[in-house]
Design an enzyme around this catalytic site. Sequence first.
Site, PDB file in Angstrom:
ATOM      1  N   ARG A 273       7.331 -18.755  -8.914  1.00 13.36           N
ATOM      2  CA  ARG A 273       8.142 -17.903  -9.778  1.00 13.36           C
ATOM      3  C   ARG A 273       9.206 -18.769 -10.445  1.00 13.36           C
ATOM      4  NH1 ARG A 273       7.322 -12.564  -9.066  1.00 13.36           N
ATOM      5  NH2 ARG A 273       9.347 -12.052  -9.980  1.00 13.36           N
ATOM      6  N   ASP A 312      17.499 -15.098  -7.317  1.00 15.16           N
ATOM      7  CA  ASP A 312      16.452 -16.062  -7.645  1.00 15.16           C
ATOM      8  C   ASP A 312      16.832 -17.055  -8.729  1.00 15.16           C
ATOM      9  OD1 ASP A 312      14.953 -14.777  -5.777  1.00 15.16           O
ATOM     10  OD2 ASP A 312      13.379 -14.097  -7.132  1.00 15.16           O
ATOM     11  N   HIS A 444      10.288  -6.367  29.043  1.00 15.16           N
ATOM     12  CA  HIS A 444       8.885  -6.652  29.380  1.00 15.16           C
ATOM     13  C   HIS A 444       8.110  -5.335  29.385  1.00 15.16           C
ATOM     14  CE1 HIS A 444       5.443  -8.521  31.363  1.00 15.16           C
ATOM     15  NE2 HIS A 444       5.406  -7.456  32.172  1.00 15.16           N
TER      16      HIS A 444
END
Length: 465
Positions: A273, A312, A444
């Site tokens: 991108r 970005d 667990h």
Amino acid sequence: MKELTCKLLVIGAGPGGYVCAIRAGQLGVDTIIVEAEKPGGTCLTVGCIPSKAMIHAADEFAKLVEAAAGGSPFGLTAADPVLDLAKAVAWKDGIVGKLTSGVAGLLKRAGVKTVAGWARFRDGKTVEVETETGVQVIRAEAVVIATGSVPVELPSLPFGDRVISSTGALELTELPERLVVVGAGYIGLELGTAFAKLGSRVTVVEAEGRVLPLWDADLTKPVAKRLAELGVEVLTGAKARRLSSDGAALVIEDAEGEERRLPADKLLVTVGRRPLVDGWGLEELDLDRDGRFIRIDEQCRTSMRGVYAIGDLTGEPMLAHRAMAQGEMVAEIVAGNRRGWDKRAIPAVCFTDPEVVSVGLSPDEARATGREIKTGSFPFSANGRAMTLGSDAGFVRVIARADNHLVLGIQAVGQGVAELSAAFALAIEMGARIEDVAGTIHAHPTQSEAFPEAALKALGHALHI
């Protein structure tokens, strides 16, 4: 049209922009946000969310196919499954619609004014917005540029009917019989794996020597093995050249330098991108660049006073949650609070099969600091919960300094390990040492038990291996 004024103007309502605007509104900052499309940006509308929806739909269909073929390890059988891709896409679109509406509601609740249209800078304090009713001028004391990124288009393979980006792949309502994916990064492999599970014959073309070349090799081996099990053909060291003259195949240069034709109904190009910096009038601003990206400091300030950039278009890692963290920080700075920015604990997740997670430094990166390190790995093949899920491939790995045992990095590959990313990031963010991880009681049976087991291994006294 009357000019609008505000203290903070946010351009782009993607993850970074809308979070910035919401937080600023919460802090009493007079805020306007400008967005040409729906709120949510690429991630929410055509990226992260819709792709994960389709990946999940593909996983569910693959389970039915396995059961119908008598291959279910759980003793399950099923009639021949049928895929209604259009219905799956409609379900995906419904999720996107709910979330975009939710973001719009959050902005309104925070007192943020939303202006729908395309913004263009006049100067560092003023923009013109092309709206449905004409040009709207907005003046602001501070501006946040959060315009995001777009898929990289190869000159020899422009996007069109047969050649599609990730956006086009998520809009398909008919399954391509033959899909060729160019680029074996996380986007290409996520979508390629999903289409393979839905029934497409998938071929992946990658110029580097292995899939997920930006991730360390130990993490990618289980992914490569699973691709082979799904029947995905992976061609590494191969370069995409052009469409064939009839448009029905991709011509590649393989690892031996020979040309090959790969028949394709659709060609998905996922080679990266690039920052969306065109069309905003950024040439009117005197902003320093770092290659294609806008250069910022640790507080997301650009080279112009009062102008911030997030997400970005500021460089790697190009991740939605990084943009969100930056947006929140900038809002608080504009409101007068003291804030800083540290990207060491940003998790990266690849939603392949199996999933891959990395937080902090890899072993090679840790060694490059010049310090001696300790590492410990614990395989899911020794984890009871992973075995009960029917998928015990992969491991959890911890990297720490040898002198004081400070955790520097944590990685994992396995089914559902994306959900462990929060624990990994928290450990690094809070400065945990190996003893802290090993001494924390984990429930667990859960896959999270592999985390303290890996820490115990690094300390030299593993319990279950």
